[in-house]
Design an enzyme around this catalytic site. Structure first.
Site, mmCIF file in Angstrom:
data_model
loop_
_atom_site.group_PDB
_atom_site.id
_atom_site.type_symbol
_atom_site.label_atom_id
_atom_site.label_comp_id
_atom_site.label_asym_id
_atom_site.label_seq_id
_atom_site.Cartn_x
_atom_site.Cartn_y
_atom_site.Cartn_z
ATOM 1 N N LYS A 54 19.642 -0.791 -11.602
ATOM 2 C CA LYS A 54 19.299 0.585 -11.231
ATOM 3 C C LYS A 54 17.801 0.865 -11.345
ATOM 4 O O LYS A 54 17.291 1.789 -10.722
ATOM 5 C CB LYS A 54 20.083 1.584 -12.083
ATOM 6 C CG LYS A 54 21.579 1.633 -11.784
ATOM 7 C CD LYS A 54 21.886 2.647 -10.726
ATOM 8 C CE LYS A 54 23.340 3.024 -10.553
ATOM 9 N NZ LYS A 54 24.390 2.144 -11.013
ATOM 10 N N SER A 306 25.600 -7.251 -12.458
ATOM 11 C CA SER A 306 24.750 -6.077 -12.187
ATOM 12 C C SER A 306 24.278 -5.322 -13.414
ATOM 13 O O SER A 306 23.323 -4.544 -13.321
ATOM 14 C CB SER A 306 25.509 -5.109 -11.274
ATOM 15 O OG SER A 306 26.725 -4.714 -11.884
HETATM 16 C C1 PLP Z 1 25.584 1.861 -10.643
HETATM 17 C C2 PLP Z 1 26.153 0.529 -10.934
HETATM 18 C C3 PLP Z 1 26.914 -0.161 -9.978
HETATM 19 C C4 PLP Z 1 27.317 0.442 -8.641
HETATM 20 O O1 PLP Z 1 26.234 0.858 -7.841
HETATM 21 P P1 PLP Z 1 26.468 1.898 -6.651
HETATM 22 O O2 PLP Z 1 25.168 1.997 -5.959
HETATM 23 O O3 PLP Z 1 26.882 3.210 -7.265
HETATM 24 O O4 PLP Z 1 27.569 1.376 -5.794
HETATM 25 C C5 PLP Z 1 27.345 -1.435 -10.310
HETATM 26 N N1 PLP Z 1 27.067 -2.003 -11.500
HETATM 27 C C6 PLP Z 1 26.343 -1.366 -12.446
HETATM 28 C C7 PLP Z 1 26.061 -2.058 -13.732
HETATM 29 C C8 PLP Z 1 25.845 -0.087 -12.193
HETATM 30 O O5 PLP Z 1 25.136 0.542 -13.136
#
Ligand code: PLP
Length: 331
Positions: A54, A306
């Site tokens: 993010k 992520s």
């Molecule tokens: C926000 C987030 C997502 C999903 O992202 P989007 O843009 O809302 O689809 C996936 N993994 C993590 C760790 C996140 O913080």
């Protein structure tokens, strides 16, 4: 309707945020490659500063503001990782940040945002309640709203992750990317399809409250009840007035896979025991999809990890095979 983000937006974002984010490594997973019979690469983005991708979107969005906008400050609703990233990015630019969130957000995420110097407002039981408070602050105090996913600069910033993945594994046949509001999947898919049109991009969500999947099935953005899940960073709706990510996910994603809570827990456990990585539920859904046998490919795969912002007591329970109590976590 705002126009979709493309490769040139993403390349511009990469220049804007260079030096503010880490270029994270991609490594071959021996355990998963052996299991699937094809090379499986893991993009270790959970090691990003603030613990999730993010920061890419938030840094690009804050850096794109005018001097006047920076002076007014920024505000967002967040399930945690966007808030944390925005707090960090705003601090770097010397800008005030106010983060609004629902009561479902875990305490560890809340504490981390407060430590980064942002102001916190806790409102209601859903992402939509938190969003109403954001709109009030924009109207009454003149703050600039930087939403977690449905914003051109956020999508372009997340897209820089896709550029890195396809540069690190140029012959990727399939990329697995988390899917919630779709800022990540839109940006990553736009980057990957822009560089390598033949590479498949598949979104992965939890089955409990998969808002984008329900919306794509309905042919328009729909409301989905937000339920506690191990993949708490994937919670929340896509917005009934969605401007960008609904259309981009519809046009760019090749498929969507949904996972049970048990499958997500198995992904977290595999990441820890086989890959020696601590990832949160959302971060582990790509691995979980492979372990569950829900995706296949004829060539190399890249699986995105992520985020890593999980409560460590919960992580301990999961790797010990205990069933997590949602009632306790949501209290
Ligand atoms: C926000 C987030 C997502 C999903 O992202 P989007 O843009 O809302 O689809 C996936 N993994 C993590 C760790 C996140 O913080």
């Amino acid at each position: 309707m705002t126009r979709a983000i493309d490769l040139s937006d993403i390349r511009a974002a990469r220049e804007r945020i260079a030096g503010k984010i880490e270029r994270t490594p991609t490594v071959l997973s021996e355990a998963l490659s052996e299991r699937l019979g094809i090379p499986v690469h893991l993009k270790l983005e959970h090691r990003q500063i603030t613990g999730s991708f993010k920061l890419r979107g938030a840094s690009n969005a804050v850096a794109s503001l005018s001097v006047q906008e920076k002076a007014r400050g920024v505000v967002a609703a967040s399930t945690g990782n966007h808030g944390r990233a925005l707090a960090h990015a705003a601090k770097l630019e010397g800008t005030r940040a106010v983060i609004c969130m629902s009561r479902l957000v875990p305490q560890n995420k809340l504490d981390a945002i407060r430590r980064l110097g942002a102001e916190i407002r806790i409102v209601g039981n859903s992402q939509d309640d938190a969003q109403q408070e954001v709109e009030r602050l924009v109207a009454e105090e003149g703050l600039v709203m930087l939403p977690p996913f449905d914003h051109p600069a956020i999508i372009a910033g997340q897209g820089t992750l896709g550029l890195e993945m396809i540069e690190q594994v140029p012959d990727a046949a399939l990329v697995l990317v988390q899917l919630s509001g779709g800022g990540l999947a839109s940006g990553v898919a736009a980057a990957i399809k822009g560089v390598s049109p033949g590479t498949r991009v598949v979104g992965v969500s939890m089955a409990r409250g998969a808002a984008m999947k329900a919306s794509l099935d309905a042919g328009r953005p729909v409301l989905v009840e937000e339920l506690p899940t191990l993949a708490d960073s994937l919670g929340g709706g896509i917005g009934l007035d969605n401007q960008l990510t609904f259309a981009m996910c519809r046009d760019l994603l090749d498929d969507i896979v949904l996972l049970s809570e048990e499958e997500i827990a198995a992904g977290i456990r595999h990441a820890y025991e086989q890959e020696r990585e601590i990832v949160e539920g959302a971060g582990a859904v790509g691995i979980a999809a492979l372990l569950a046998g829900k995706v296949s490919a004829s060539g190399p795969m890249v699986v995105l990890l992520s985020g890593r912002n999980i409560d460590m007591e919960l992580h301990k329970k999961i790797v010990c095979g205990e069933k997590p109590s949602f009632a306790e976590r949501a209290a």
